[in-house]
Design an enzyme around this catalytic site. Structure first.
Site, short mmCIF file in Angstrom:
data_model
loop_
_atom_site.label_atom_id
_atom_site.label_comp_id
_atom_site.label_asym_id
_atom_site.label_seq_id
_atom_site.Cartn_x
_atom_site.Cartn_y
_atom_site.Cartn_z
N HIS A 63 5.21 -5.85 8.60
CA HIS A 63 5.01 -7.25 8.95
C HIS A 63 5.25 -8.16 7.75
CE1 HIS A 63 2.46 -6.23 12.72
NE2 HIS A 63 3.75 -6.27 12.97
N SER A 107 1.11 -10.39 10.08
CA SER A 107 0.49 -9.19 9.53
C SER A 107 -1.02 -9.23 9.75
CB SER A 107 0.79 -9.08 8.03
OG SER A 107 0.01 -8.08 7.43
N HIS A 143 -1.58 -5.00 19.15
CA HIS A 143 -0.99 -4.57 17.88
C HIS A 143 -0.22 -3.26 18.09
CE1 HIS A 143 -0.59 -3.33 13.68
NE2 HIS A 143 -0.89 -4.57 13.35
N SER A 149 1.91 -5.38 3.10
CA SER A 149 3.35 -5.37 3.36
C SER A 149 4.12 -6.35 2.50
CB SER A 149 3.60 -5.71 4.85
OG SER A 149 2.95 -4.79 5.69
N CYS A 174 0.87 -1.18 0.00
CA CYS A 174 0.00 0.00 0.00
C CYS A 174 0.90 1.23 0.00
CB CYS A 174 -0.91 -0.01 1.23
SG CYS A 174 -0.01 0.17 2.79
N GLU A 198 0.24 -0.73 16.29
CA GLU A 198 -0.49 0.48 15.87
C GLU A 198 -1.48 0.91 16.94
OE1 GLU A 198 -3.96 1.55 12.71
OE2 GLU A 198 -2.25 0.42 11.89
N HIS A 239 3.94 1.08 11.61
CA HIS A 239 2.79 1.00 12.51
C HIS A 239 2.88 1.98 13.67
CE1 HIS A 239 0.96 -2.41 10.54
NE2 HIS A 239 2.09 -3.09 10.60
N CYS A 288 3.16 5.47 8.96
CA CYS A 288 2.20 5.73 7.89
C CYS A 288 1.44 7.03 8.16
CB CYS A 288 1.21 4.56 7.81
SG CYS A 288 -0.10 4.82 6.61
#
Length: 679
Positions: A38, A210, A116, A254, A12, A118, A68, A89
């Site tokens: 990941h 991931s 996680h 990823s 992405c 993030e 993340h 990101c």
């Protein structure tokens, strides 16, 4: 077999940006917190260019902040100590801002996985007080008050919508909802759903850790029975795919394009490869660079012929037998020996395969080095030369590199002094494919120093008298090696007398006996004293000198009233200006200079005030007294004094005093009537 690839498979925007930044800005002094993304392939490629895992002791280095994100407090700490390569990101940063702007007036709710990275990062911008909704059961922790809701960018869209509907049904207060699921994540999930309806099997490519890759597998399983989540096409037996007519392929955000292309190519060529293998299996195959086993057929002075089971025999030239040019082939092998060789060339022009025994031995060395690298074993290397950025070294016949920053625990301006030395090192980077070995002597020295430091602090106690070696001098003191750890003798602790510079007392390399004054293991400081191991000068003086003794010394200071003389015991005494010479002098500097050696007599010792009086004058002989000559006066003949007789005449008679003359009063004298005064 028909293969259908999803349109949006692979990197992405955020991941592509992070990978680009990391690979462009990294070097051998770069560290990364966790995995950049990941995907194990990306992580492994970063390691190959020298990127190492971050730890809290890193300072003044480059640190990659993963895509993340990380906890806000940790980010602030790293920014204050290091140069940051911020690969977070932009969409994740946007969620940070939303949460930080609303945390004071709303309870923050995050829909996502609690552990996680993030979600942990997002929660830190809510002061770690957000409510995390990982399952619908977690909704019970939400309180009935104004609520602000965001989502992990890789959350499942259906789960997010179900959670929002349930929250709205139980809360009466204001609710603000931001659907922060990344559009790329949603697009991939939608494509996976549609593709899974059309195929017999789905292959999901991506890291097994991931989140977005796992969710692609989850949504694919809704419509497709056979879903395979793999990191690369090598993780699956392609023969399994024979049973399917249509196979769909998608990849997490990823997953590098190279992994996707490799999967598609391998599957498309599977049938052709299978046919070629059947043909090739009829005889032994060899490839350039391959290691094969063979049997020695004959040996000459210049070469060895080897049967490797191929349609042509192989030849090993003398140069490819050993790195030693003087070795004879017959010294190494004889007909019938079985040896491993490396295929250098498929045809030497005469139909023979060119082989190398030396390269196999070299590869074994590389394998051994790789094993030592994995096991974190120390190795011994010999420094060969100085190059740009560091040193080259010989490690079991393999060229290795030692960066200048890893040559020693201390900064080294001149690296040439290490040439020819044997170093015990740690392998900090290894890449067999690129023939790359990077060593560190500094890491080994750090380990050795830490072991010595612990031993020193365990065995030392305040008050201990120990021996050490002077390492270096500064204006404020001398550093002394006491068992591999440096302690400091402050300039004030070098001597009982005033010291202008430590070089006046000690010199580098000198072995000294010192007393431990203070230990601070946390700050790694050891305070030492040199003067404490010697007697006080005053005590030495009073035990060896008495009043009246003659002693030697040298002038150390001159003042108008006298000179200070440092005696042999180290104490200073006062030589008063009046005690310098028999004759009168105006000031001591008229006859004395600083540094002059003098012999003096001790005339007084004041033990209470620790004062000493000295005299040069007392040692000088008294001058001889000269007698004055006696003057003899001649006596003059005495003149005869004639008697004279004076007769009283009327003129020479004294006036007669009458009684009335004594009756005169003070009033008569000043002409005042006393009766008037009394009135």
């Amino acid at each position: 077999m028909e293969i259908i690839l999803a349109k949006s498979a692979g990197f992405c925007f955020g991941v592509k940006r992070a990978v680009k930044m990391a690979f462009e800005d990294s070097d051998e002094e770069t560290y990364c917190i966790g995995d950049l993304v990941h995907n194990p392939i990306v992580v492994e490629n970063l390691k190959k260019i020298g990127v190492k895992p971050y730890n809290e002791n890193i300072t003044n280095k480059k640190v990659i902040i993963r895509s993340h994100g990380i906890h806000k407090k940790l980010l602030d700490k790293i920014k204050s100590e290091n140069q940051v390569i911020d690969c977070v990101c932009p969409k994740v940063k946007y969620v940070y801002k939303l949460v930080e702007d609303h945390k004071d007036n709303y309870q923050i709710v995050i829909i996502g996985s609690k552990n996680h990275p993030e979600v942990i990062g997002i929660n830190s911008y809510a002061d770690d007080k957000a409510i995390i909704i990982e399952t619908l059961e977690d909704i019970k922790y939400i309180k009935n008050k104004p609520t602000f809701i965001v989502s992990q960018t890789t959350s499942n869209q259906n789960f997010f919508e179900n959670a929002i509907n349930m929250i709205k049904s139980i809360l009466n207060d204001d609710i603000i909802v931001y659907n922060t699921i990344c559009s790329a994540t949603k697009t991939r999930q939608d494509e996976a759903v549609e593709l899974s309806k059309k195929v017999d099997a789905m292959i999901i490519l991506g890291g097994k850790n991931s989140s977005n890759t796992k969710k692609l597998a989850q949504v694919s399983e809704i419509n497709c029975k056979y879903v395979y989540l793999i990191e690369t096409i090598k993780d699956i037996d392609l023969s399994i795919l024979k049973n399917f007519n249509k196979i769909g392929i998608t990849a997490g955000a990823s997953t590098p394009d190279s992994v996707i292309k490799e999967a598609v190519s391998s599957m498309e060529n599977y049938d052709n490869n299978e046919m070629m293998e059947a043909i090739e299996n009829s005889f032994k195959r060899v490839r350039r660079g391959e290691i094969v086993e063979g049997e020695v057929l004959y040996v000459t002075d210049n070469e060895i012929m080897v049967n490797i089971g191929y349609r042509s025999d192989g030849i090993i030239s003398k140069e490819e037998l050993s790195s030693n040019p003087d070795v004879k082939p017959s010294d190494l092998f004889k007909p019938g020996d079985h040896i491993q060789v490396c295929v250098v060339k498929m045809d030497d022009g005469d139909g023979n395969v060119v082989l190398s025994y030396r390269r196999v031995e070299n590869m074994k060395i590389w394998d051994e080095i790789g094993e030592k690298f994995e096991n974190k074993e120390h190795v011994n290397a010999t420094v060969k030369s100085v190059v740009k950025g560091g040193l080259t070294a010989d490690l079991d016949g393999v060229n290795a590199f030692i960066p200048a920053s890893h040559a020693s625990i201390r900064f080294q301006k001149d690296l040439s002094k290490f040439i020819g030395q044997d170093f015990e090192c740690e392998i900090i980077d290894f890449d067999k494919a690129k023939r790359k070995v990077v060593l560190s002597r500094k890491n080994v020295e750090n380990e050795e120093f830490e072991a010595k430091r612990k031993a020193v602090y365990e065995n030392l106690h305040e008050g201990d008298v120990i021996k050490g070696t002077v390492q270096r001098l500064t204006n404020f003191g001398a550093f002394v090696d006491v068992g591999g750890v440096d302690g400091l003798i402050h300039i004030s602790e070098l001597s009982w007398n005033r010291v202008k510079h430590p070089a006046d007392i000690v010199s580098p390399g000198q072995v000294v006996e010192v007393q431990v004054l203070n230990l601070d293991e946390d700050k790694n400081r050891i305070a030492l004293g040199l003067k404490q191991t010697t007697k006080r000068p005053w005590d030495v003086f009073v035990s060896t000198v008495e009043v009246g003794d003659t002693v030697n010394g040298h002038v150390v200071n001159l003042l108008d009233f006298g000179a200070f003389v440092r005696l042999e015991s180290g104490v200073d005494g006062l030589l008063h200006v009046s005690q310098i010479a028999r004759e009168h002098i105006e000031k001591p500097s008229d006859v004395l200079n600083i540094g002059d050696e003098v012999t003096v007599k001790v005339t007084d010792i004041d033990e209470e005030n620790k004062k000493i009086s000295l005299s040069i004058k007392a040692l000088l002989p008294e001058p001889e007294k000269k007698e004055k000559p006696v003057e003899v006066k001649e006596e003059k003949p005495k003149e005869r004094v004639k008697e004279r007789h004076f007769e009283k005449s009327e003129e020479n008679k004294a006036p007669e005093i009458k009684q009335d003359d004594f009756n005169t009063t003070i009033g008569d004298l000043i002409n005042i009537d006393l009766n008037d005064v009394t009135k």
